[in-house]
Design a protein around this motif. Structure first.
Motif, mmCIF file in Angstrom:
data_model
loop_
_atom_site.group_PDB
_atom_site.id
_atom_site.type_symbol
_atom_site.label_atom_id
_atom_site.label_comp_id
_atom_site.label_asym_id
_atom_site.label_seq_id
_atom_site.Cartn_x
_atom_site.Cartn_y
_atom_site.Cartn_z
ATOM 1 N N VAL A 24 23.038 4.934 11.846
ATOM 2 C CA VAL A 24 24.171 5.089 12.767
ATOM 3 C C VAL A 24 25.050 3.853 12.366
ATOM 4 O O VAL A 24 25.973 3.863 12.121
ATOM 5 C CB VAL A 24 23.873 4.965 14.240
ATOM 6 C CG1 VAL A 24 25.038 4.900 15.104
ATOM 7 C CG2 VAL A 24 23.114 6.351 14.394
ATOM 8 N N ALA A 97 35.518 7.910 3.969
ATOM 9 C CA ALA A 97 36.238 8.846 4.710
ATOM 10 C C ALA A 97 37.866 8.381 4.975
ATOM 11 O O ALA A 97 38.681 9.448 5.064
ATOM 12 C CB ALA A 97 35.613 8.612 6.282
ATOM 13 N N SER B 29 49.775 43.338 -18.269
ATOM 14 C CA SER B 29 50.205 41.952 -18.964
ATOM 15 C C SER B 29 49.448 41.894 -20.501
ATOM 16 O O SER B 29 49.779 41.210 -21.180
ATOM 17 C CB SER B 29 49.758 41.062 -18.165
ATOM 18 O OG SER B 29 48.147 41.002 -17.960
ATOM 19 N N ASN B 633 35.959 12.051 13.038
ATOM 20 C CA ASN B 633 36.806 10.887 12.103
ATOM 21 C C ASN B 633 36.405 10.754 10.733
ATOM 22 O O ASN B 633 36.853 9.836 9.998
ATOM 23 C CB ASN B 633 36.919 9.613 12.902
ATOM 24 C CG ASN B 633 35.449 9.089 12.604
ATOM 25 O OD1 ASN B 633 34.536 9.696 12.525
ATOM 26 N ND2 ASN B 633 35.502 7.819 13.105
ATOM 27 N N GLY B 634 35.421 11.896 10.358
ATOM 28 C CA GLY B 634 35.217 11.732 8.661
ATOM 29 C C GLY B 634 34.058 10.809 8.615
ATOM 30 O O GLY B 634 33.789 10.737 7.256
ATOM 31 N N ARG B 635 33.568 9.750 9.168
ATOM 32 C CA ARG B 635 32.487 8.878 9.173
ATOM 33 C C ARG B 635 31.173 9.382 9.520
ATOM 34 O O ARG B 635 30.870 9.924 10.669
ATOM 35 C CB ARG B 635 32.932 7.713 9.873
ATOM 36 C CG ARG B 635 33.818 6.802 9.414
ATOM 37 C CD ARG B 635 34.192 5.708 10.322
ATOM 38 N NE ARG B 635 35.378 4.921 10.216
ATOM 39 C CZ ARG B 635 35.921 4.223 10.869
ATOM 40 N NH1 ARG B 635 35.290 3.956 12.237
ATOM 41 N NH2 ARG B 635 37.082 3.380 10.715
ATOM 42 N N VAL B 636 30.362 9.290 8.513
ATOM 43 C CA VAL B 636 29.316 9.970 8.669
ATOM 44 C C VAL B 636 28.378 9.349 9.781
ATOM 45 O O VAL B 636 27.558 9.743 10.726
ATOM 46 C CB VAL B 636 28.457 9.862 7.373
ATOM 47 C CG1 VAL B 636 26.790 10.542 7.645
ATOM 48 C CG2 VAL B 636 29.170 10.567 6.212
ATOM 49 N N SER B 637 28.734 7.933 10.057
ATOM 50 C CA SER B 637 27.830 7.369 11.035
ATOM 51 C C SER B 637 28.397 7.728 12.388
ATOM 52 O O SER B 637 27.342 8.016 13.261
ATOM 53 C CB SER B 637 27.990 5.848 11.195
ATOM 54 O OG SER B 637 29.171 5.568 10.351
ATOM 55 N N ALA B 640 26.350 10.857 13.003
ATOM 56 C CA ALA B 640 25.249 10.661 13.283
ATOM 57 C C ALA B 640 24.747 10.191 14.785
ATOM 58 O O ALA B 640 23.969 10.458 15.365
ATOM 59 C CB ALA B 640 24.498 9.634 12.169
ATOM 60 N N MET B 641 25.925 9.344 15.404
ATOM 61 C CA MET B 641 25.890 8.825 16.528
ATOM 62 C C MET B 641 25.926 9.905 17.472
ATOM 63 O O MET B 641 25.259 9.970 18.691
ATOM 64 C CB MET B 641 26.811 7.697 16.927
ATOM 65 C CG MET B 641 26.461 6.718 17.916
ATOM 66 S SD MET B 641 27.518 5.432 17.861
ATOM 67 C CE MET B 641 28.888 5.768 18.929
ATOM 68 N N LEU B 644 22.718 11.672 17.837
ATOM 69 C CA LEU B 644 21.550 10.788 18.323
ATOM 70 C C LEU B 644 22.040 10.857 19.895
ATOM 71 O O LEU B 644 21.037 11.307 20.559
ATOM 72 C CB LEU B 644 21.941 9.355 17.894
ATOM 73 C CG LEU B 644 21.004 8.464 18.675
ATOM 74 C CD1 LEU B 644 19.499 8.756 18.548
ATOM 75 C CD2 LEU B 644 21.480 6.899 17.995
ATOM 76 N N PHE B 645 23.139 10.936 20.479
ATOM 77 C CA PHE B 645 23.434 11.162 21.718
ATOM 78 C C PHE B 645 23.137 12.598 22.162
ATOM 79 O O PHE B 645 22.540 12.636 23.308
ATOM 80 C CB PHE B 645 25.162 11.056 21.842
ATOM 81 C CG PHE B 645 25.349 11.132 23.149
ATOM 82 C CD1 PHE B 645 25.423 10.053 24.052
ATOM 83 C CD2 PHE B 645 26.013 12.309 23.754
ATOM 84 C CE1 PHE B 645 25.860 9.895 25.484
ATOM 85 C CE2 PHE B 645 26.539 12.346 25.253
ATOM 86 C CZ PHE B 645 26.360 11.158 25.913
ATOM 87 N N VAL B 648 19.232 12.633 22.674
ATOM 88 C CA VAL B 648 18.971 11.893 23.918
ATOM 89 C C VAL B 648 18.985 12.778 24.877
ATOM 90 O O VAL B 648 18.214 12.826 25.938
ATOM 91 C CB VAL B 648 19.778 10.564 23.877
ATOM 92 C CG1 VAL B 648 19.378 10.053 25.184
ATOM 93 C CG2 VAL B 648 19.033 9.389 22.934
ATOM 94 N N ILE B 651 16.440 15.535 25.078
ATOM 95 C CA ILE B 651 15.306 15.026 25.630
ATOM 96 C C ILE B 651 15.051 14.916 27.145
ATOM 97 O O ILE B 651 14.347 15.128 27.806
ATOM 98 C CB ILE B 651 14.717 14.102 24.770
ATOM 99 C CG1 ILE B 651 14.374 14.315 23.134
ATOM 100 C CG2 ILE B 651 13.393 13.228 25.122
ATOM 101 C CD1 ILE B 651 14.336 13.480 22.340
ATOM 102 N N THR B 652 16.127 14.060 27.735
ATOM 103 C CA THR B 652 16.489 13.831 28.985
ATOM 104 C C THR B 652 16.431 15.138 29.731
ATOM 105 O O THR B 652 15.520 15.220 30.822
ATOM 106 C CB THR B 652 17.639 13.163 29.239
ATOM 107 O OG1 THR B 652 17.823 12.212 28.217
ATOM 108 C CG2 THR B 652 17.705 12.532 30.378
ATOM 109 N N LEU B 655 12.847 16.472 29.626
ATOM 110 C CA LEU B 655 11.894 15.628 30.568
ATOM 111 C C LEU B 655 12.054 15.938 32.004
ATOM 112 O O LEU B 655 11.149 16.230 32.746
ATOM 113 C CB LEU B 655 12.125 14.336 30.398
ATOM 114 C CG LEU B 655 11.114 13.543 29.082
ATOM 115 C CD1 LEU B 655 11.782 11.888 29.217
ATOM 116 C CD2 LEU B 655 9.699 13.874 29.603
ATOM 117 N N HIS C 179 55.959 37.999 -18.678
ATOM 118 C CA HIS C 179 56.167 38.772 -19.416
ATOM 119 C C HIS C 179 57.543 38.708 -20.328
ATOM 120 O O HIS C 179 58.617 38.688 -19.513
ATOM 121 C CB HIS C 179 56.327 40.098 -18.375
ATOM 122 C CG HIS C 179 55.349 40.281 -17.548
ATOM 123 N ND1 HIS C 179 53.810 40.217 -18.247
ATOM 124 C CD2 HIS C 179 55.148 40.319 -16.199
ATOM 125 C CE1 HIS C 179 53.011 40.401 -17.153
ATOM 126 N NE2 HIS C 179 53.664 40.490 -16.002
#
Lengths: 102, 660, 179
Positions: A24, A97, B29, B633-637, B640-641, B644-645, B648, B651-652, B655, C179
């Motif tokens: 991240v 990006a 043609s 926004n085009g950013r891989v991070s 990824a975030m 990740l969110f 989380v 899993i919450t 649980l 053409h």
């Protein structure tokens, strides 16, 4: 003799979280790829620990299946990284990006 | 594949030109321009040979008809349309003309279109047109016929606008398309009514007799059977009027002359415009069941015949004269249909196809030889320079005028006139108008001959001689324009009318029988129309003979689509006729302007209310967009975030779920 | 007991070196830290009675995969671009949200693991021969699939690596047929 199975699982969690954090926060594609490797390795560790806990070799076998996935991912990921560097002259994903392709 | 149970396959008839069109369009043609013409000509000639094969099998085997089922095309409740073919004598007459005359016009085009920039496109559409027209006339049911019906409309549009670089040509093409489309809407309504009431297959049409006698039909809001027949018939009549350029939808045909001359010959004279005749002939049972309907068809026919003849009388453009004459002649066919002389309407179609295609192609040869000169007052004296063309044109014009005893047009037109006088659906008033029209037809036909071919050349134009492909099709057609009439000699000659006799098998009891059996009256009618034709020629000689004083030289240019500006004559009535009774202007003032006003109101409602709703929706969407763009926004991070969110969160939830 | 000491040593080393991978600015150092981390994990495997996997970890991961990383890093010569954003460390403000999320994830996983029953057996098997038999009997399909994945990785890497020159030929305008 007891094997440190729970501890190994917790270690795998820690390593996985560090890997996630790296993916991240880092902006360099090489770092991101390495952090993905860390995450995979942590998953593998969890497999091995689970194998020890259940007294079965299946977990170890699955670690061996994680390996080719990781290898293939690295091969393609690094090829893409090289391509990005060729075209944009940078490895910064944010810069990539921002750059609109014509 | 080519023979089913020993009978020749029908699908080949439209499939061959369709294949030709396909090859031309795919490889356009990559082929030399001339190759397209060769492919088109071969495709249509193979199709023609096959039509002859099927037709001779039909006639020699004494069959009533062939049916060939292929697959179910439309199957939705009462709307059952199958891809099936049907071949009886009517189909034979139509396919013979479409493929036969079509072949001659294809050959003619091969020379006529030489060096044209759009040669490949032209031949592709020409073949496609032939395929669509053949589908139209070989279809087994009305839905499949509608496929061909729309196909010929589309090809007509493409070919009228062939020289699309000139905007008036595209305007003419659009006008033709829109006006026929108006008729097609009515045709569709008629088809839907037919599908619900009796079914669309042509073999089911005798079920109309049951509709005619029933006083209540469920699902039609209390309309009785005869009323429904009248509505369906009016819809068919309007559809046929749109395609066949009959009053009140006739305005498109004169402008359709913007296309190349062979197109006018094939589509707007010989084949497509007679589709309306075919339609009504196919649904003759429906029409014959309602006397009002028959009267409507006859009135439309005779009005159109009169309208066309009067307008042709004053035109200056050679192609427009022929266009109005086509309108007029198809009016005669409708008149024939309207008096129940179905087979004679088809017969008039048959002869008309030969002499009108001949006239158009001869006109094309003249235009070609004079470097695209179309105004007849700039021609003259071509008799010696274009001898063969002159003779062919003379044969065509004589047939059109109905010169007695030797021309096909005389026999087909006179038979219709005789039926108008003598059958139960005919009337003396209509007969009178039709006779008057016949006189005018003779006058304008010979006006063409005298002005174009006699006298001295008015303009010093170099005439370059047409090649063999431009003249030989004319000779063949001229032959048919003379001899085709002998297929149906009148009964008073003491011979059996072969045509009527054979077609009685198709039209059966619905064919109107003459109520007057006196041979003397029939001889008088016959001689009367013959005298009218000769008299018309004589009047034309008096009015337009080269020895006479100078021609009424027209001042303006030929009429364009807008049709308001040129006024070549001093007399008001002549200009009125010249503009086709000012129908275009009338339609512009009423329908076009009315439509513009209505659409203006609707556009305002659309802007204020309808657009308002959509703008509100757009604002909401934009709001969501602003939310979503945070994640995209085009950013891989960032992705990824978000992942990740999500992990989380999942899993919450798991649980919490396992705690319960 | 000795095994446990080995485990803890290895665990601490793994955490420390892995953290350094994320933190360090020099890409070559990062790769080397990762290799050390992998060695530490291999030690953990040893303490979990999986010596074969420990060797595989060192040979394949540290030996093959990481060398590929090192190769790319050296080729791109990243430490020469100090001013470039690419090697910048993330600022503290950028670390807050992801760090909190990662921490939360860690806590959640640990909590969910502790909810399970404690270890029932310790008799882990360490015989590579048995592992091999298991692989080629029960997990036979998995082995096949791994082979296919590797093949795809090879072909994909080849294709992408070669693809640098493809767009230039693709972008060449196709001549209009007139053409």
């Amino acid at each position: 003799m007891t094997l440190p199975i729970n501890e190994a699982l917790i270690l795998s969690c820690i390593l996985f979280s560090i890997g996630v954090l790296g993916v991240v926060v880092r902006r360099n594609i090489i770092y991101v790829l390495m952090c993905i490797e860390i995450m995979m390795n942590a998953a593998g560790l969890a497999f091995v620990a689970a194998s020890a806990r259940h007294g079965s070799l299946d977990g170890q076998a699955f670690f061996l299946f994680v390996l080719p996935v990781a290898a293939a991912e690295v091969a393609i990921g690094l090829a893409i990284a090289l391509l990005i560097f060729q075209r944009y002259k940078t490895l910064d994903l944010w810069v990539v990006a921002r750059t609109k392709e014509a | 594949m080519f023979y089913n149970n020993g009978l020749p396959a029908l699908w080949l008839i439209p499939a061959l030109p369709a294949l030709g069109a396909l090859i031309i369009f795919i490889f356009a043609s990559r082929m030399p321009a001339r190759a397209a013409g060769i492919i088109a000509c071969s495709a249509i000639s193979l199709s023609f040979l096959w039509v002859l094969n099927v037709g001779t099998t039909l006639v020699l085997g004494n069959h009533h008809h062939f049916v060939e089922h292929h697959w179910n095309w439309i199957a939705a409740g009462p709307f059952q349309g199958s891809a099936s073919f049907y071949f009886d004598l009517v189909t034979f007459a139509f396919t013979f003309v479409v493929a036969g005359v079509g072949l001659l016009i294809h050959l003619y085009s091969y020379s006529y279109m030489k060096g044209d920039a759009g040669e490949r496109r032209y031949f592709g559409y020409f073949n496609l047109f032939a395929a669509a027209m053949l589908v139209l006339v070989t279809a087994e049911n009305a839905f499949f016929m509608f496929l061909g019906w729309e196909g010929v409309g589309a090809c007509s549009f493409f070919l009228i606008g062939h020289w699309y670089q000139k905007s008036e040509n595209t305007v003419a093409a659009t006008k033709a398309f829109l006006v026929t489309r108006l008729g097609d809407i009515f045709l569709l309504i008629g088809l839907f009514l037919t599908a619900t009431l009796v079914g669309v297959s042509f073999s089911q049409q005798s079920a109309w007799t049951q509709v005619a006698t029933s006083s209540f039909i469920p699902g039609f809001g209390g309309l009785t059977g005869p009323q429904l027949i009248l509505i369906t018939g009016i819809c068919f009549l309007l559809g046929a009027a749109g395609k066949s350029a009959q009053v009140p939808l006739q305005v498109w045909l004169p402008d359709a002359m913007a296309g190349p001359t062979p197109v006018s010959a094939l589509i707007h004279a010989a084949t497509m415009v007679t589709a309306g005749v075919y339609l009504i002939a196919r649904f003759h049972i429906l029409f014959a069941l309602s006397p009002n309907l028959m009267l409507a068809v006859a009135i439309v026919g005779v009005l159109t015949a009169f309208y066309g003849a009067t307008s042709a009388f004053v035109q200056t453009d050679i192609k427009r004269i022929l266009a109005y004459s086509t309108i007029s002649q198809i009016g005669y066919m409708f008149l024939g249909l309207g008096v129940g002389a179905w087979s004679l309407a088809v017969f008039h179609f048959f002869t008309h196809a030969f002499y009108k295609a001949l006239l158009f192609m001869a006109a094309g040869t003249v235009i070609h030889s004079l470097h695209n000169e179309q105004n007849i007052y700039n021609m003259g004296g071509l008799r010696t320079k274009l001898k063969g063309t002159y003779l062919a044109f003379l044969a065509g014009a004589a047939s059109l005028a109905g010169i007695p005893f030797i021309t096909a047009g005389f026999y087909s037109k006179d038979a219709i006139l005789w039926n108008t006088l003598s059958t139960k659906w005919g009337s003396p008033v209509i007969y009178g108008i039709a006779m008057l029209t016949a006189l005018m037809t003779a006058i304008y036909s010979f006006r063409l001959i005298f002005v174009v071919f006699h006298g001295t050349p008015r303009k010093d134009i170099h005439v370059h001689l047409p090649d063999r492909l431009l003249t030989w099709p004319l000779y063949i057609l001229a032959f048919f324009a003379i001899v085709a009439g002998f297929l149906n000699l009148p009964i008073v000659f003491g011979v059996t009318p072969i045509w009527e006799h054979s077609f009685a098998r198709v039209f059966g009891e619905w064919q109107a029988e003459p109520l007057i059996h006196s041979h003397a009256v029939e001889w008088m009618a016959l001689l009367g129309s013959g005298v009218l034709a000769l008299g018309g020629a004589g009047i034309a000689w008096l009015l337009y003979s080269p020895a006479k004083a100078p021609m009424p030289e027209p001042a303006g240019d030929i009429a364009t689509v807008e049709n308001n500006t040129p006024a070549p004559y001093k007399a008001v009535w002549a200009n009125f006729l010249f503009h086709g009774w000012k129908m275009d202007g009338f339609y512009n003032k009423t329908f076009v302007r009315g439509f513009r006003i209505t659409s203006g109101v609707i556009a305002w409602i659309d802007r204020v209310f309808v657009d308002g709703i959509f703008e509100a929706i757009q604002a909401i969407v934009r709001g969501f967009h602003a939310l979503v763009i945070f994640f995209q926004n085009g950013r891989v991070s960032r992705y990824a975030m978000v992942m990740l969110f999500g992990a989380v969160a999942i899993i919450t939830i798991l649980l919490i779920g396992s705690q319960r | 007991m000795a095994q446990n000491i080995l485990f803890y040593l290895a665990a601490v080393m793994a955490v420390a070196t892995t953290s350094m991978v994320v933190i360090t600015r020099n890409a070559v150092y990062a790769v080397l830290y990762l290799i050390m981390s992998l060695f530490a994990v291999a030690l953990v495997f040893l303490s979990l009675n999986a010596p074969f996997l420990a060797l595989v970890e060192i040979i394949v991961y540290a030996g093959a995969i990481m060398v590929l990383f090192l190769f790319v890093v050296m080729m791109l010569n990243l430490q020469g671009q100090r001013g470039d954003e690419a090697t910048k460390r993330p600022t503290r403000r950028q670390m807050i949200v992801p760090g909190a999320l990662a921490l939360l994830l860690l806590i959640l996983i640990v909590v969910s693991l502790s909810a399970g029953t404690p270890a029932a057996t310790n008799a882990a098997l360490s015989d590579p021969k048995l592992l091999g038999e298991l692989l080629f009997t029960k997990h036979y399909l998995g082995v096949k699939l791994s082979g296919i994945i590797l093949l795809i990785g090879t072909i994909g890497g080849l294709h992408i690596g070669r693809g640098g020159s493809i767009p230039s030929t693709m972008e060449k305008p196709i001549d209009d047929v007139t053409h």
